[in-house]
Write an enzyme that holds these catalytic residues in place. Structure first.
Site, short mmCIF file in Angstrom:
data_model
loop_
_atom_site.label_atom_id
_atom_site.label_comp_id
_atom_site.label_asym_id
_atom_site.label_seq_id
_atom_site.Cartn_x
_atom_site.Cartn_y
_atom_site.Cartn_z
N ASP A 15 0.85 -1.18 0.00
CA ASP A 15 0.00 0.00 0.00
C ASP A 15 0.89 1.24 0.00
OD1 ASP A 15 -2.73 1.27 2.11
OD2 ASP A 15 -2.36 1.41 -0.05
N GLU A 34 22.03 9.80 -26.52
CA GLU A 34 22.21 11.10 -25.89
C GLU A 34 20.89 11.88 -25.90
OE1 GLU A 34 23.19 13.05 -23.76
OE2 GLU A 34 25.25 13.57 -24.36
N ASP A 58 -1.43 -1.01 4.96
CA ASP A 58 -1.90 0.36 5.20
C ASP A 58 -1.32 0.92 6.49
OD1 ASP A 58 -4.68 2.02 6.42
OD2 ASP A 58 -3.73 2.61 4.54
N HIS A 91 32.03 7.98 -25.50
CA HIS A 91 32.60 7.77 -26.83
C HIS A 91 33.83 8.66 -27.05
CE1 HIS A 91 31.07 11.66 -28.20
NE2 HIS A 91 29.95 11.36 -27.55
N ASP A 127 -4.90 -2.63 -2.82
CA ASP A 127 -6.19 -1.96 -2.98
C ASP A 127 -6.13 -0.85 -4.04
OD1 ASP A 127 -5.26 -0.72 0.15
OD2 ASP A 127 -5.33 0.55 -1.62
N GLU A 163 2.01 4.10 -4.10
CA GLU A 163 1.50 2.74 -4.30
C GLU A 163 2.52 1.89 -5.06
OE1 GLU A 163 -2.77 2.94 -2.93
OE2 GLU A 163 -1.24 1.41 -3.16
#
Length: 400
Positions: A10, A280, A125, A204, A76, A51
């Protein structure tokens, strides 16, 4: 036969968005015994984010108990249950990284989801409310010490007002979410976390635009390596081959990265895997311009970009917040794919800085406080408890 576990999770937000927290419990399906609990105050967030954070914590706790178990999740939150079950499309772009992260914790075929009324989710909860109460007092939630306390009934969960319940329902119906990456947990973990997934991050080699310090993203001309860049790639390849630790090579799809990755892979005798998420930032209308030229042509847009991670470059470019969500999803996918291995990621300035920032739990403005030279090496290790460790940043010793 695989062990079965039940996860109840929850999350709540007192304000939506407002002070938020989550709770999760792992149960033995035969006895109902609570095997593990997790809860955390996560700062200001929406109900939906809380949640999903509860789901992530519950799945990780179940995986830590038994990586081979089958897990039945009960929540829930109809939004989370329906989205993770694949019955509802994830329309809000900010929710997608959270769902992808949850799906990567355990094989989806071993996880099922069930919606339950809030009255049947009292344990999780209660934990979420304890976490929010602790956060209100400037503390973090702490687990109870005894097995008896773990198994205690959850009847004492604080009552929620009709307004709070209505806000929750409205948030789920509208899919309101602010899924900014949360800071990873801090503190000492278990001394035996197994071999981490280690990302060796290679920027790179130089292109013609690099020494001129021009914006060069995924929306520009896709330049090739310069002669200097090719020498840098070969030097890096020789150094990594001598170390002998890299087991796989993954590259951004852009040409300069593929050329750099190809040099390394040839030395190591492996193939290059392309990962689009490592590309990028798209700098929009700023592509190919210097910072001074952008300042002259787009001063207001540049100020906004420097001041907020949610501001995008002129002409439809990507904001740092958008890039961070993309990188987080890519990171989690690669961690799952290369668990316990050392993999070379050949990519760009912003993706590397973002991976470092997320590992440290640093704010977006930290991106402007890191230096990354062409063909430099950095490294981040990702452990099974969710923690990350920065091991190297901007090493260019192999180029000297």
């Amino acid at each position: 036969m695989a062990r079965e576990l039940i996860v109840e999770a929850d999350g709540g937000s007192r304000g939506n968005p407002g002070p938020a927290g989550y709770g999760a419990v792992v149960l033995d399906p035969a006895t109902g015994e609570a095997l593990a609990e997790a809860a955390e105050f996560i700062g200001t967030a929406t109900n939906n984010v809380a949640e999903y954070k509860g789901l992530l914590a519950g799945l990780r706790a179940a995986r830590d108990l038994d990586p081979e178990a089958t897990v039945h999740v009960r929540m829930d939150s109809k939004l989370v249950v329906e989205q993770m079950s694949g019955r509802w499309k994830i329309k809000h772009p900010d929710m997608k990284p959270l769902a992808a992260e949850a799906a990567a914790i355990l094989p989806p075929a071993r996880v099922t989801y069930e919606w339950i009324p809030r009255a049947r989710n009292k344990h999780a909860d209660r934990l979420a409310n304890e976490a929010m109460d602790a956060g209100k007092n400037g503390k973090q939630w702490e687990p109870r010490d005894s097995r008896a306390a773990l198994a205690a009934p959850a009847d004492a969960a604080p009552a929620r007002s009709a307004a709070a319940r209505a806000a929750d329902a409205a948030a789920e119906a509208a899919e309101v979410a602010d899924a900014a990456p949360a800071a990873p947990p801090v503190g000492w973990g278990s001394p035996d976390l197994g071999t981490p997934a280690t990302f060796v991050l290679l920027r790179h080699g130089e292109t013609a635009l690099t020494p001129q310090k021009r914006f060069s993203g995924s929306g520009g001309t896709d330049p090739e390596l310069s002669a200097v860049g090719r020498r840098q790639a070969e030097a890096t390849a020789a150094a990594l081959a001598a170390r002998g630790t890299v087991q796989a090579v993954v590259s951004s799809p852009l040409r300069r990265c593929q050329e750099t990755a190809g040099a390394v892979a040839a030395r190591l005798g492996v193939d290059v895997r392309i990962e689009d998420g490592l590309r990028e930032t798209d700098f929009g209308a700023w592509e190919g311009l210097t910072f001074a030229e952008v300042r002259e042509r787009y001063p207001d847009d540049l100020d906004a970009w420097l001041g907020s991670a949610k501001a995008a470059p002129t002409g439809g470019g990507e904001s740092f917040a958008t890039v961070a969500r993309r990188i987080a999803v890519t990171r989690d996918k690669l961690i799952a794919r290369y668990a316990g291995k050392t993999v070379l990621l050949v990519t760009h300035v912003t993706p590397i800085k973002t991976l470092v920032r997320l590992a440290l739990g640093a704010p977006p403005e930290s991106l402007f406080r890191m230096e990354l030279s062409a063909a430099s090496l950095s490294a981040v290790a990702y452990y099974s408890d969710g923690n990350a460790s920065l091991r190297l940043l901007n090493d260019t010793s192999h180029l000297r």
